[in-house]
Structure formats: structure tokens, C-alpha cells
Design an enzyme around this catalytic site. Structure first.
Site, short mmCIF file in Angstrom:
data_model
loop_
_atom_site.label_atom_id
_atom_site.label_comp_id
_atom_site.label_asym_id
_atom_site.label_seq_id
_atom_site.Cartn_x
_atom_site.Cartn_y
_atom_site.Cartn_z
N GLU A 1 0.85 -1.20 0.00
CA GLU A 1 0.00 0.00 0.00
C GLU A 1 0.88 1.24 0.00
OE1 GLU A 1 -2.12 -0.31 3.66
OE2 GLU A 1 -3.22 -2.09 3.06
N LYS B 1 2.36 4.46 1.47
CA LYS B 1 2.52 4.89 2.86
C LYS B 1 2.45 6.42 2.89
CE LYS B 1 5.48 4.47 6.91
NZ LYS B 1 5.34 5.86 7.32
N ARG C 1 -2.22 9.61 11.46
CA ARG C 1 -2.97 8.38 11.61
C ARG C 1 -4.30 8.70 12.26
NH1 ARG C 1 -0.64 2.73 12.69
NH2 ARG C 1 -2.48 1.41 12.49
N GLU D 1 -5.09 7.05 7.23
CA GLU D 1 -4.09 8.12 7.31
C GLU D 1 -4.67 9.33 6.57
OE1 GLU D 1 -1.14 7.62 8.91
OE2 GLU D 1 0.18 9.20 8.17
N PHE E 1 -7.27 2.39 5.19
CA PHE E 1 -6.58 1.15 4.84
C PHE E 1 -7.05 -0.06 5.64
CE2 PHE E 1 -3.58 3.62 7.52
CZ PHE E 1 -3.48 2.77 8.61
N ARG F 1 4.13 -4.11 17.13
CA ARG F 1 4.99 -3.81 15.99
C ARG F 1 5.58 -5.13 15.53
NH1 ARG F 1 7.11 0.83 14.30
NH2 ARG F 1 6.79 2.02 16.21
N LYS G 1 7.43 -1.66 6.61
CA LYS G 1 7.50 -0.44 5.81
C LYS G 1 8.80 -0.38 5.02
CE LYS G 1 8.87 1.96 9.96
NZ LYS G 1 8.40 2.69 11.11
P1 AMP Z 1 6.20 4.93 11.00
O1 AMP Z 1 5.55 6.08 11.71
O2 AMP Z 1 7.31 5.32 10.07
O3 AMP Z 1 6.55 3.79 11.93
O4 AMP Z 1 5.10 4.32 10.02
C1 AMP Z 1 3.89 3.89 10.48
C2 AMP Z 1 2.83 4.92 10.20
O5 AMP Z 1 2.61 5.08 8.81
C3 AMP Z 1 1.47 4.52 10.71
O6 AMP Z 1 1.33 4.78 12.07
C4 AMP Z 1 0.54 5.36 9.87
O7 AMP Z 1 0.36 6.60 10.51
C5 AMP Z 1 1.32 5.61 8.60
N1 AMP Z 1 0.72 5.02 7.39
C6 AMP Z 1 0.63 5.64 6.21
N2 AMP Z 1 0.09 4.85 5.27
C7 AMP Z 1 -0.19 3.68 5.87
C8 AMP Z 1 -0.75 2.44 5.41
N3 AMP Z 1 -1.14 2.26 4.14
N4 AMP Z 1 -0.88 1.44 6.32
C9 AMP Z 1 -0.48 1.61 7.60
N5 AMP Z 1 0.07 2.75 8.09
C10 AMP Z 1 0.22 3.78 7.23
#
Ligand code: AMP
Length: 590
Positions: A252, A254, A259, A305, A345, A421, A427
Site C-alpha cells: 500500500e 505509505k 494516523r 491516514e 486502509f 509492531r 515499511k
Molecule cells: P512509521 O511512523 O514510520 O513507523 O510508520 C507507520 C505509520 O505510517 C502509521 O502509524 C501510519 O500513521 C502511517 N501510514 C501511512 N500509510 C499507511 C498504510 N497504508 N498502512 C499503515 N500505516 C500507514
């Protein structure tokens, strides 16, 4: 039960440094409260310095000045003395304890403090609002101190100021609850699972104290109670991701926004919770309204998001733009200036049924059935099911080109693991974050019609570099930012003489502009960085097969480079070397 008992336990906990010992003390405190579950519930909150679960937004923490005033008022010690003593002691708890011990006035009658009285008054202090709120806060706090033993005063004062700091967090409370009511600390995991879907420490404490294991079964996902969000691990390549979560993953986009867990009640009420479970419905009334309308009469919890978008180009804007929405005042204006799109999502609950144990693939199907096909504010996440490295990489580039941070790869068989997690979500982020420092000079080759505020003028321009080897103009970005309102309004007039019916043969473009322009005008542009792109033709196939290069987040600097002809614009070669320089920089940095 008396609050004194709690205060004495807190003192012992404070004097201990070992975690196991702390847990054991807390367990004993909880066991003493077994027969009064209402008290236990309150103490569970108080111990982590709270009064209610985070998502209810009840904030403790009165200011230092007010607190000192109240201590003076209740003990009859002059404010100046209180102030100087505070400077010496440096801790409001110790100060309150000292002041109560050395009261200058003895209260007429003293009432023993109970847990429920302390809790009720603290809640009154936290909730006081409006004109007389300061007065209410001071009087209520002073009232508590008048009835307090010195050791009680120490902890009440700290709690009131939001500075309890016993070194106990939610997980330690869960440990102690497991030891006290489920027979062993090893059962903490079970409690944690429940806490992840129902993060209300007071309710959990009460249920296990009253019903033990049997009670846990009753804790379910509930509308209005935010679920702790599922989180992702991180890997550096498509290959690693497929090895870990493959053979097939749902990839997907990102998005880099905020969030949002969106709870829709049957009566149309919508609550939006942040990643940290705070209620953030207020700054996003448009989002709440859109969901309330579209899902009218249904119940649902969505994971999503939200990003700020340029209403003209539909482009996603950087995260900082969205943060304008978090300000306290002028929400109406911010709403107009910074419209948003919410990319959904996941669906975690639907019409009375929790879906967290349903595999992602099925949740996705359900989501697709109920989401709108075409809606400005509510969209489904862009995704692709991939099974090989190349497709995943290609999709990643598309995602970056679209203005996102990269991709989230998810195991289609996975359940929604609240608060975890794990490796079911991985990611893959852009790693080259270095900034593009130099502006470039780009040629206008096309334009896109504006929408909303920009109706009647252009919403964005199609910009190109020049390649002297082939004498071609190759597109490198769509630019809609950096113009003043007047400039924008005058664009069609200004560019009128260059309008042509079809794309100029010297322009290579995969995008269809609404209006084609003869390459003539050069504008100075600054961007964030140069990224791989599946849609722009600059450097096509040079750095990677089936990819070109694009400028991310391009903005007009305000300089019309009338001094330059289109052939003097930045060249394709220059963009390639800027891209490479960026990469080298990252390698050096990491
Ligand atoms: P990170 O903050 O880098 O750990 O990445 C996780 C965050 O990416 C999540 O908490 C969401 O806020 C954001 N996010 C954006 N797009 C998505 C997606 N398609 N699925 C899940 N999280 C997403």
C-alpha cells in the site's frame, strides 16, 4: 478506604528501585483493595498519574503558581514563605508535605481522606472550566490539603500538578494486576492483549479483581474506545520484505500524514483518535462530517491516514501543511486553506462485529464493499498485490512519485494485532532524504485546469527540463505551489500566446495536460529532492528501467526567468547528476 494507605504504598514504591519489588508492592496494594473494586479502579488510574483513560482527554496539571497559592491558603503559611521554601526544596510534593506538617492554622474539623473523596476532588479540579475555574481549582485543592496527613499531601500535590512520577507505567500496573488476580505475572500478556483493544487501565483492573479470568472474556472491541494501533517493522529492500512477509504481500502507499482511527456510531456521531489515542475530532470537523454522512446509520471503526492535499492538483502536501489543522483557533479557516483526504486502509469493526481477528485479505474485501467509489475526502488506500521484487519496487516508485513516503507491505493472512509492531506489516521508506538545495530553471510545457478557489485559472503547470542531445523537453514535475493569488489569476492571460492545440513535438510527456503550451517560458523552481518516477520522462530508463526522475514537492520561487530561453533551462544531464549527488550524500551520512 483511606487514601493514607495508598500514600504509604506510594512512599514505599518511591523508595524502591527494583522493578520486581515495585510490582510486588503494587500487587499488595491491589490485593488490599480487592473488596472495593471502585477504589481499585481509581487507584489504577492514579498510580500512573491519571484520572481517566487518555482518550477521554481529562488533563490534570494545575500551574505552579496556583498550586503554591492553594498550599498557602490551606495552611495559613504566607505565600512568600511558601515560594522561598519551594525554591529550596524544589519539589511540590515535599513542599506540600512540609507545609501541612507546619500548618499555621489548624482546621476546625478534620475529615479523614478517603480514596473516593480524593479522586472526586481531583476530577473536579481537572474538569473545572470557564470563568471561575481557577477559583474552583484552588479551593478544591486547598480543601484536600486541609484534611490531608503530611504524606498524603505529598502525593496529592504531585498528582494535581501532573508530576506523580512513581516510575510506574501501564505495563507495570498490568504486571501487578496479573500477579494479584490471575495468579502469576506470566499472565500479563493476556492482560496486555485486552489492554491493547481496550486501553482503559481502570476498567481492566476492576474486571480482573471482580471476575478474574472470566472477566477478561468480556473485554471486547467497543465503539468509542480506541484500539491501540497496529505498527510496522522496517526493512531496506523489496527482496527482504518478500522473504519475511511473502510469498504474496498487499503493498500500500505509505502516506505521510496523521494516523486516524475513525469511530462511527449509529446515530451519526463520529470520534477520531490519533495514533497516541487522543481524541482529535475537533480539528477535523470536515473529516468527521464526511464519514458521518457517508456511513449514516452504520457502525464502523476504520484505520486510516489523513493527508493535506492541494485542492487544485489533488497532490499530496508535506506533513507540515497538515499540522496547520492542529491549531486551537481558526479551524474554519484552516479547513478551507488546508483541505484533506483520508486514505482508509483497514476496517476493524463493522455493524456490531469486531473484525480484528479476521485475516487482512477478508477485511480488505469488506472495506472495498463499503467505501465510496468517488469522494473527495474519503478514499481507499492505493494498493497492489505483489509477488515479486520487481513489481514491489515499481510500486514503491509510483508511491514516491505520488508524494508518499514509500510503501507498507502487509501479509494478507495476518490478523489486526493491536498495539504490536510485528512482521505482518513492514515499511519500505525512501532512504534518500537529503534536501535539494539548488533551484532549477524549468520550461512550462502544459497546464492543468484549476478547481475550487482556482476555478477558471490554472491549478498546476507541467514543467520540463531540456535535453540538448536530442533537442527534447522532458517532463520532471507538476507544479502548483509557490504562486501568489494574483500571479495565479494572471497565468492564463500570461501564457495565452503560447497555447497550442496539441502537444509540441519536442515535448516528451506521459501525462495529458489540459492545455498544451509551446516551450517558451522558464520559471525558477525549488523542490525537496529528486526521486525515481514512473510518470515523468526526464532521464527515462537512465537510472532505472521503466523509470524517470522527478522533482518532489516543487514550488515556484517567484522568479520568471525572462532572461532565459527554453534552451537555457536546466538540462536532463544536470538532474541526473543532482540525483546521483543526493545518493552519494546519503551513503556518506549512513
Ligand atoms: P512509521 O511512523 O514510520 O513507523 O510508520 C507507520 C505509520 O505510517 C502509521 O502509524 C501510519 O500513521 C502511517 N501510514 C501511512 N500509510 C499507511 C498504510 N497504508 N498502512 C499503515 N500505516 C500507514
Amino acid at each position: 478506604m483511606r487514601f493514607l494507605k495508598v500514600a504509604e504504598y506510594y512512599r514505599k514504591i518511591e523508595e524502591t528501585s527494583g522493578r520486581l519489588e515495585m510490582i510486588s508492592l503494587l500487587k499488595n496494594l491491589f490485593l488490599e483493595l480487592k473488596d472495593s473494586p471502585e477504589d481499585l479502579e481509581k487507584v489504577a488510574y492514579l498510580t500512573i498519574g491519571k484520572l481517566r483513560p487518555d482518550y477521554e482527554g481529562v488533563e490534570l496539571g494545575i500551574g505552579e503558581k496556583l498550586a503554591l497559592k492553594a498550599i498557602s491558603l490551606s495552611t495559613g503559611i504566607k505565600e512568600s514563605r511558601i515560594n522561598s521554601e519551594y525554591k529550596k526544596l524544589g519539589d511540590v510534593g515535599i513542599l506540600a508535605e512540609w507545609a501541612v506538617k507546619n500548618r499555621a492554622i489548624t482546621p476546625f474539623v478534620m475529615e479523614e481522606l478517603t480514596i473516593s473523596r480524593v479522586y472526586r476532588d481531583l476530577l473536579r479540579i481537572a474538569k473545572a472550566s470557564g470563568q471561575s475555574s481557577q477559583d474552583v481549582k484552588i479551593r478544591t485543592f486547598a480543601g484536600l490539603l486541609s484534611d490531608a496527613e503530611p504524606i498524603e499531601a505529598r502525593y496529592i500535590a504531585r498528582i494535581v500538578m501532573g508530576k506523580l512520577r512513581l516510575g510506574i507505567q501501564d505495563m507495570t500496573v498490568l504486571d501487578a494486576l496479573a500477579e494479584a488476580f490471575l495468579g502469576s505475572r506470566s499472565r500479563r500478556l493476556l492482560l496486555e492483549q485486552k489492554y491493547n483493544i481496550y486501553p482503559d487501565i481502570g476498567r481492566i483492573a476492576r474486571v480482573v479483581a471482580e471476575e478474574g479470568d472470566a472477566g477478561l472474556g468480556k473485554i471486547e472491541v467497543r465503539l468509542g474506545v480506541p484500539i491501540r494501533p497496529m505498527l510496522a517493522q522496517r526493512l531496506k529492500s523489496a527482496k527482504e520484505i518478500l522473504e519475511k512477509a511473502g510469498p504474496r504481500v498487499i503493498a500500500e502507499y505509505k502516506y505521510d500524514g496523521e494516523r486516524m482511527q475513525i469511530h462511527i456510531h449509529r446515530d451519526g456521531m463520529v470520534e477520531i483518535f490519533s495514533r497516541r489515542l487522543e481524541n482529535i475530532t475537533n480539528p477535523y470537523p470536515d473529516v468527521a462530517e464526511a464519514f458521518s454522512r457517508y456511513f449514516s446509520g452504520r457502525e464502523a471503526i476504520f484505520d486510516s491516514e489523513t493527508v493535506a492535499v492541494n485542492p487544485n492538483t489533488g497532490e499530496i502536501l508535506p506533513f507540515q501543511e497538515l499540522m496547520h489543522r492542529r491549531r486551537k483557533y481558526g479551524i474554519e479557516k484552516a479547513m478551507e486553506e488546508y483541505p484533506t483526504t483520508t486514505y482508509v486502509f483497514d476496517v476493524l469493526y463493522l455493524d456490531g462485529r469486531s473484525l480484528i481477528d479476521v485475516p487482512l485479505e477478508e477485511r480488505r474485501k469488506m472495506l472495498e464493499k463499503i467505501l465510496p467509489r468517488k469522494h473527495d475526502l474519503i478514499k481507499e488506500v492505493t494498493y497492489r498485490i505483489v509477488e515479486d521484487e520487481e513489481s514491489l519496487e515499481q510500486f514503491f516508485e509510483e508511491a514516491v512519485e505520488y508524494g508518499t513516503e514509500g510503501v507498507m507491505a502487509k501479509d494478507p493472512r495476518s490478523i489486526y494485532q493491536a498495539g504490536i509492531r510485528g512482521w505482518s506489516w513492514i515499511k519500505l521508506k525512501r532512504s534518500y532524504m537529503s534536501k535539494m538545495v539548488e533551484p532549477v530553471d524549468l520550461v512550462v510545457v502544459g497546464a492543468f485546469a484549476g478547481k475550487g478557489k482556482r476555478a477558471g485559472t490554472y491549478g498546476a503547470l507541467l514543467m520540463a527540463v531540456y535535453d540538448p542531445k536530442t533537442d527534447r523537453y522532458k517532463t520532471v514535475c507538476k507544479m502548483g505551489s509557490g504562486f501568489t493569488d494574483e500571479e495565479l489569476a494572471s497565468l492564463p492571460e500570461r501564457l495565452k500566446e503560447y497555447r497550442i492545440q496539441f502537444r509540441d513535438p519536442s515535448v516528451e510527456s506521459k501525462l495529458e495536460a489540459d492545455v498544451w503550451l509551446e516551450p517558451a517560458i522558464v520559471l525558477e523552481v525549488i523542490g525537496d529532492e529528486i526521486t525515481l518516477s514512473p510518470v515523468h520522462t526526464c532521464a527515462w530508463g537512465v537510472v532505472r528501467r521503466n523509470s524517470g526522475l522527478a522533482i518532489r514537492f516543487p514550488r515556484f520561487t517567484g522568479r520568471w526567468r525572462d532572461d532565459k530561453g527554453p534552451e537555457d533551462a536546466t538540462t536532463e544531464e544536470e538532474i541526473i547528476s543532482m540525483y546521483k549527488a543526493q545518493l552519494t550524500k546519503v551513503v556518506e551520512e549512513s
